[in-house]
Design a protein around this motif. Sequence first.
Motif, mmCIF file in Angstrom:
data_model
loop_
_atom_site.group_PDB
_atom_site.id
_atom_site.type_symbol
_atom_site.label_atom_id
_atom_site.label_comp_id
_atom_site.label_asym_id
_atom_site.label_seq_id
_atom_site.Cartn_x
_atom_site.Cartn_y
_atom_site.Cartn_z
ATOM 1 N N LYS A 90 -41.816 -11.930 -10.689
ATOM 2 C CA LYS A 90 -41.316 -10.787 -9.922
ATOM 3 C C LYS A 90 -41.935 -9.479 -10.411
ATOM 4 O O LYS A 90 -42.152 -8.552 -9.634
ATOM 5 C CB LYS A 90 -39.793 -10.739 -10.059
ATOM 6 N N LEU A 91 -42.226 -9.412 -11.726
ATOM 7 C CA LEU A 91 -42.832 -8.196 -12.277
ATOM 8 C C LEU A 91 -44.346 -8.156 -12.032
ATOM 9 O O LEU A 91 -45.022 -7.204 -12.421
ATOM 10 C CB LEU A 91 -42.549 -8.100 -13.781
ATOM 11 N N GLY A 92 -44.851 -9.246 -11.436
ATOM 12 C CA GLY A 92 -46.263 -9.241 -11.047
ATOM 13 C C GLY A 92 -47.233 -9.728 -12.115
ATOM 14 O O GLY A 92 -48.414 -9.369 -12.075
ATOM 15 N N TYR A 93 -46.777 -10.520 -13.054
ATOM 16 C CA TYR A 93 -47.672 -11.023 -14.103
ATOM 17 C C TYR A 93 -47.914 -12.526 -13.930
ATOM 18 O O TYR A 93 -47.038 -13.246 -13.437
ATOM 19 C CB TYR A 93 -47.057 -10.766 -15.489
ATOM 20 N N PRO A 94 -49.090 -13.020 -14.371
ATOM 21 C CA PRO A 94 -49.375 -14.452 -14.272
ATOM 22 C C PRO A 94 -48.566 -15.221 -15.316
ATOM 23 O O PRO A 94 -48.584 -14.873 -16.500
ATOM 24 C CB PRO A 94 -50.879 -14.538 -14.581
ATOM 25 N N VAL A 95 -47.865 -16.236 -14.893
ATOM 26 C CA VAL A 95 -46.958 -16.924 -15.819
ATOM 27 C C VAL A 95 -46.828 -18.384 -15.420
ATOM 28 O O VAL A 95 -46.971 -18.727 -14.232
ATOM 29 C CB VAL A 95 -45.566 -16.228 -15.805
ATOM 30 N N ILE A 96 -46.585 -19.247 -16.402
ATOM 31 C CA ILE A 96 -46.303 -20.648 -16.081
ATOM 32 C C ILE A 96 -45.272 -21.175 -17.082
ATOM 33 O O ILE A 96 -45.334 -20.846 -18.270
ATOM 34 C CB ILE A 96 -47.598 -21.496 -16.108
ATOM 35 N N SER A 97 -44.317 -21.944 -16.583
ATOM 36 C CA SER A 97 -43.341 -22.550 -17.498
ATOM 37 C C SER A 97 -43.741 -23.999 -17.754
ATOM 38 O O SER A 97 -44.275 -24.672 -16.868
ATOM 39 C CB SER A 97 -41.940 -22.488 -16.897
ATOM 40 N N LEU A 98 -43.502 -24.457 -18.981
ATOM 41 C CA LEU A 98 -43.845 -25.829 -19.357
ATOM 42 C C LEU A 98 -42.683 -26.477 -20.099
ATOM 43 O O LEU A 98 -42.072 -25.850 -20.982
ATOM 44 C CB LEU A 98 -45.062 -25.847 -20.295
ATOM 45 N N LEU A 99 -42.393 -27.724 -19.769
ATOM 46 C CA LEU A 99 -41.421 -28.493 -20.550
ATOM 47 C C LEU A 99 -42.061 -28.854 -21.891
ATOM 48 O O LEU A 99 -43.279 -28.735 -22.049
ATOM 49 C CB LEU A 99 -41.022 -29.756 -19.785
ATOM 50 N N GLY A 100 -41.241 -29.328 -22.823
ATOM 51 C CA GLY A 100 -41.760 -29.658 -24.147
ATOM 52 C C GLY A 100 -42.954 -30.599 -24.074
ATOM 53 O O GLY A 100 -43.990 -30.365 -24.708
ATOM 54 N N TRP A 101 -42.845 -31.672 -23.300
ATOM 55 C CA TRP A 101 -43.946 -32.648 -23.251
ATOM 56 C C TRP A 101 -45.195 -32.061 -22.625
ATOM 57 O O TRP A 101 -46.307 -32.383 -23.022
ATOM 58 C CB TRP A 101 -43.519 -33.942 -22.554
ATOM 59 N N GLN A 102 -45.027 -31.167 -21.659
ATOM 60 C CA GLN A 102 -46.208 -30.551 -21.038
ATOM 61 C C GLN A 102 -46.927 -29.637 -22.025
ATOM 62 O O GLN A 102 -48.131 -29.443 -21.944
ATOM 63 C CB GLN A 102 -45.786 -29.739 -19.809
ATOM 64 N N ALA A 103 -46.136 -29.069 -22.946
ATOM 65 C CA ALA A 103 -46.717 -28.175 -23.944
ATOM 66 C C ALA A 103 -47.258 -28.969 -25.131
ATOM 67 O O ALA A 103 -47.755 -28.385 -26.094
ATOM 68 C CB ALA A 103 -45.665 -27.171 -24.415
ATOM 69 N N GLY A 104 -47.135 -30.298 -25.084
ATOM 70 C CA GLY A 104 -47.747 -31.146 -26.107
ATOM 71 C C GLY A 104 -46.882 -31.493 -27.302
ATOM 72 O O GLY A 104 -47.390 -31.924 -28.334
ATOM 73 N N PHE A 105 -45.576 -31.331 -27.188
ATOM 74 C CA PHE A 105 -44.686 -31.643 -28.313
ATOM 75 C C PHE A 105 -44.471 -33.147 -28.450
ATOM 76 O O PHE A 105 -43.802 -33.767 -27.623
ATOM 77 C CB PHE A 105 -43.318 -30.976 -28.130
ATOM 78 N N GLN A 106 -45.064 -33.732 -29.484
ATOM 79 C CA GLN A 106 -44.838 -35.150 -29.760
ATOM 80 C C GLN A 106 -43.867 -35.256 -30.926
ATOM 81 O O GLN A 106 -44.038 -34.597 -31.950
ATOM 82 C CB GLN A 106 -46.161 -35.823 -30.113
ATOM 83 N N THR A 107 -42.853 -36.080 -30.745
ATOM 84 C CA THR A 107 -41.809 -36.154 -31.773
ATOM 85 C C THR A 107 -41.568 -37.607 -32.197
ATOM 86 O O THR A 107 -42.070 -38.535 -31.583
ATOM 87 C CB THR A 107 -40.459 -35.610 -31.248
#
Length: 403
Positions: free
Chosen positions: A87-104
Amino acid sequence: MSLIVQKFGGSSVADAEHVNNVAGIVTDTYKKGNNVIVVVSAQGDTTDDLIEKANEINPNASKREKDMLLAAGEQISISLLAMAIEKLGYPVISLLGWQAGFQTTSAHTDARIKRVITDRIKKELDKKNIIIVAGFQGLSRYDDITTLGRGGSDTSAVALAAATHADLCQIYTDVEGVYTADPRKVNNAKKLSEISYDEMLELATLGAQVLHNRSVEMAKKYNLELEVLSSLTCAPGTIVKEVTNVEKMLISGVAKDTDIARISVVGVPDIPGLAFKLFSKMAAKGVNVDIILQSIGRDGTKDISFTVAKNKLDDTLEALNQFMPAVKAQKVVHDERVAKISIVGAGMETHAGVASKMFEALFDAQINIQMISTSEIKVSVLIDLADADRAVSAIHSKFFDEV
Ligand code: ASP
Ligand code: MG
């Protein structure tokens, strides 16, 4: 250009107004030419509410399904925050933990981060996106969603900052930093400008709920400086780092732990091997024993007292009851009306008389000490629960008002 990781706790994103506020902080940082990765927790009490929902349906639900449910809280907050930034006009993307590469690990509801594979994050940074990552979650090697234990998104943020070699990791919360005592209880509690990892770890373990203690351990391991600050005021907060260079204060904080019970095993034979037998039994039950006190032998018998977390009291008593006849103990007594008050400070390694100053404060307040334990940078006493807040205030003013 710097890479900054910013983490926002549940209270910082509790509702639309707060989410918009966070969007402002994040985009201000981005506007200054920084790369920004944001980690968020679930909104407000969402995680508690989800747990309640699960319990209504099946209190014995498998941990795998609990994780599937709990991870949903963070999915809500990352998408809402991304929308506020769009809404503020900036490029942004949300990622879940697995999409961001968190291996546990696959220890559901209490998983440990094994590694963060940063390929996707790097791609998004190259595209100049602000990246919003769901804290508290990851993926096991069986491709199942895991969570990291309550309060775990601090640890997500620190892991991400370490994996991406970030220049700064800021932990935004609803207090302005780390204080010398709980500012809601002690009037003249002071905000610390700096604190060492070791001091912070002691305080975190003692229940000063500013940072998840695994996040501090990880920050120490990777020598990553953390800044704890308020998302409401953005005033300079507390820096957590290896060595603090502010003039050494004797102590950096006074903490209270009321989640504790004392157990005494009375009249056991005064012979070698008893403590070993007793505490190996506790260890086998997964009971973490804290302060231990053994009396001097008298007439061939002695008493052994120790403290455990309140939620381990039943397990401990059960183990002891099975074991008592074998060691010929006379009786086992316990008391839940106790509190552990601790002072923490790297200054005590080099200054004598810190413990006695604490004891003097308690004496002045006519508070009786039941047990004492010390480590290099900590002194703890066990006292009556009813005296706990008074003790914290008395000790705090002894150390911080007289200078
Ligand atoms: N939402 C999770 C919790 O409430 C994780 C976190 O807040 O750090 O425990
Ligand atoms: Mg939370």
